[in-house]
Design a protein around this motif. Structure first.
Motif, short mmCIF file in Angstrom:
data_model
loop_
_atom_site.label_atom_id
_atom_site.label_comp_id
_atom_site.label_asym_id
_atom_site.label_seq_id
_atom_site.Cartn_x
_atom_site.Cartn_y
_atom_site.Cartn_z
N TYR A 85 0.82 -1.21 0.00
CA TYR A 85 0.00 0.00 0.00
C TYR A 85 0.86 1.26 0.00
CZ TYR A 85 -3.12 3.59 1.87
OH TYR A 85 -3.82 4.76 2.08
N ASP A 89 1.79 3.95 7.23
CA ASP A 89 0.42 3.44 7.13
C ASP A 89 -0.55 4.61 7.14
OD1 ASP A 89 1.25 0.78 7.04
OD2 ASP A 89 1.38 0.67 9.23
N ARG A 100 -1.13 2.45 -4.35
CA ARG A 100 -2.42 2.25 -3.70
C ARG A 100 -3.57 2.02 -4.70
NH1 ARG A 100 -2.14 7.08 0.88
NH2 ARG A 100 -0.04 6.57 1.65
N ASP A 142 -5.06 -0.55 3.00
CA ASP A 142 -3.91 -0.55 3.92
C ASP A 142 -4.13 -1.53 5.05
OD1 ASP A 142 -1.46 0.30 5.03
OD2 ASP A 142 -2.56 1.61 6.43
#
Length: 582
Positions: free
Chosen positions: A116, A182, A120, A146
């Motif tokens: 991710y 993240d 993405r 994610d």
């Protein structure tokens, strides 16, 4: 039969026609036949995707082989013309390594590892083609979801490895930047400390944290901290990273030296040697290095008007107290002074303590007899009547000892006596009493030698002679003691000193006589040697003399030549001639 317009198999693949044949008779007769026309397929239809756009989501931690979606297309043709195959016609760079589509059924699967944080969103064109080359294209949009697969990354931007213990609360120690790639909750970070005392960590701005003090520090309690900063994200499960910061607390001179005792008492036996070590005072400073280096100082004071420094001294480094003089218990029994302990900080801190020195008695003084008084020339005698009974108190020997304690405990003993069976001495009180009835046979003159001893170790003693006259009247005593005015021992000593003095005087007289005779002989021999020798005589010219009174009686200047030998009695004088006026 002639085809009048194009056929469309996809609309009608079979036509059923009834053909009627009519004759021309009457009645007219006819005949029919059923004609079934099957329209054969031609590749006139391209495949058509059921959806022009497909959307699917996939977690970044999905395993290989995960089905993402299925692309469907239809072809109105049949047979080989309606056989559709699927393929990826257009994809971003690297997507072909991640995704694959089944050419027969259009199933799109994951064949690589998604990330991710790297990519993405993917848009892939899938082409549906028949065997005739007709095709249609649809779009597949893949959103990578994610997952919390990245722990926070701690970047130390600045830090202090050492701080002073007197820093104020709120002092910034370390600044950190925390990064978590993240997203959403997985990228939200909170930091905490394992040391919840004295320190705290706060967020100053996005992804920036500072470590600060929140209370006062004390190096003497804790001199070093190992602070572990733990940063955790809010993902499920949560991931975290830690870093340990070592912080040294530097010393500040905030502690005064503290003595081991609140006061000191020490004992020293009198007649000590000057310089003797009495005892040691010790103080400790909780600070470090130079701030903890303790020096000992004797504070100025006086003892009986004399500076205390003439009694004791203190070693600056060790705190050992030495006696400067020899103490005499009979003159001073105790004294006290103050010792200051001072550290080496700047400014220095100090504390003091009271020291009391107690002089212990030593048996250095013999007993002193106060009564009876011993005189050199006159005789003192105690009278005992012949009628005295047993236990009659003759006299009492009184003595004192300037020492103290058991060194001053006195005991009395009868050392010698003219008649030991007649008298006794009280061991503790020194009372001389009769131990039997006095009779006419007892001698008038009785001489008792009493020894007085103290209880010291070793003991010291004094001796007193008590003369006792056993008589009923004073004339009887006087007639008996006329030849006893001088003690025999005293006479013996006097004779000895007289003989010694006479010998010394005689020795000095003979010595002086020998010296005088030797000098006379030496001078006579020297004069004889000079008189008979041929040594030249050196003339001596005195300075000129003139009349200074202005009377004019001495108008001329004369020279005198004097010739002298070592013996002035044999000197010759020679008068010279008249000199000039110059």
């Amino acid at each position: 039969m002639v085809l009048k317009k194009p056929l469309d198999r996809e609309k009608q693949e079979r036509l059923s026609l009834v053909l009627t044949a009519l004759d021309g008779g009457g009645p007219q007769l006819s005949g029919t036949i059923l004609i079934v026309i099957s329209v054969l397929d031609a590749n006139d239809n391209a495949p058509v995707c059921i959806q022009t756009e497909y959307k699917t989501n996939v977690k970044e931690n999905s395993l290989k082989g995960t089905v993402l979606t299925t692309v469907s297309a239809s072809d109105a043709d049949e047979g080989p013309h309606g056989h559709i195959q699927y393929s990826i016609s257009n994809a971003p760079r690297g997507a072909l390594d991640l995704f694959d589509i089944d050419k027969e059924n259009g199933v799109l699967t994951l064949v690589g590892k998604l990330d991710y944080e790297k990519f993405r969103h993917y848009e892939i064109d899938v082409q549906a083609s028949d065997e005739g080359g007709n095709s249609d294209v649809c779009k597949v949009i893949i959103e990578v979801l994610d997952t919390n697969d990245n722990p926070p990354a701690i970047n130390i931007m600045s830090t202090a490895s050492s701080i002073s213990e007197d820093v104020k609360p709120g002092t910034v120690l370390t600044m950190m930047n925390i990064q978590d790639p993240d997203s959403n909750e997985n990228g939200k970070v909170q930091c905490s400390l394992n040391e919840i005392i004295h320190f705290t960590i706060t967020s100053t701005s996005n992804n920036f944290f500072t470590l600060v003090t929140d209370s006062e520090l004390d190096r003497e309690t804790v001199s070093e901290y190992n602070i572990t900063v733990t940063c955790s994200d809010e993902g499920v499960p949560s991931l975290s990273s830690s870093v340990t910061l070592t912080l040294q607390i530097s010393d500040v001179n905030d502690n005064a030296p503290v003595f081991e005792r609140s006061s000191y008492e020490a004992y020293i036996v009198e007649n000590n040697t000057p310089g003797l070590s009495i005892f040691t005072v010790r103080a400790r400073d909780a600070d470090w290095n130079q701030n903890a280096r303790v020096s000992y100082i004797l504070e100025d004071s006086s003892v009986n008007g004399v500076p205390v420094s003439s009694y004791v001294s203190v070693s600056a480094d060790s705190g050992v107290i030495h006696a400067v003089r020899s103490f005499d218990y009979e003159q001073i029994k105790d004294f006290q002074f103050r010792v200051k302990a001072q550290d080496g900080g700047s400014p220095p801190l100090s504390s003091n303590v009271t020291v009391k020195i107690l002089i212990q008695d030593q048996n250095d003084n013999p007993p002193q007899v106060l009564y009876p008084v011993q005189t050199g020339g006159s005789l003192v005698a105690e009278m005992v009547p012949r009628s005295a009974d047993v236990g009659y108190l003759v006299t009492k020997v009184v003595a004192v000892d300037v020492d103290s304690g058991q060194n001053a405990w006195l005991s009395y003993k009868l050392q010698k006596a003219t008649d030991r069976a007649l008298f006794e001495v009280g061991l503790q009180n020194g009372e001389i009493r009769t131990i039997r009835q006095v009779t006419d046979k007892d001698a008038v003159k009785q001489r008792l030698t009493v020894i007085v001893e103290d209880n010291g170790q070793p003991s010291r003693s004094a001796t007193v002679i008590v003369n006792v006259a056993v008589a009923d009247s004073f004339p009887e005593v006087l007639s008996e003691f006329t030849d006893f005015t001088q003690d025999k021992e005293y006479n013996d000593n006097l004779t000895f000193y007289l003989v010694l003095a006479l010998a010394v005087v005689s020795f000095l007289f003979i010595t002086c006589l020998v010296v005088i005779i030797s000098v006379k002989i030496y001078r006579w021999r020297q004069s004889r040697i000079l008189y008979h020798s041929n040594l030249p005589v050196i003339p001596y010219y005195p300075p000129r003399y003139s009349d200074t009174l202005g009377t004019g009686t001495l108008q001329h200047v004369y020279n005198y030549e004097v010739c002298r030998t070592t013996d002035s009695r044999k000197s010759d004088c020679k008068f010279g001639h008249k000199g000039n006026n110059h």
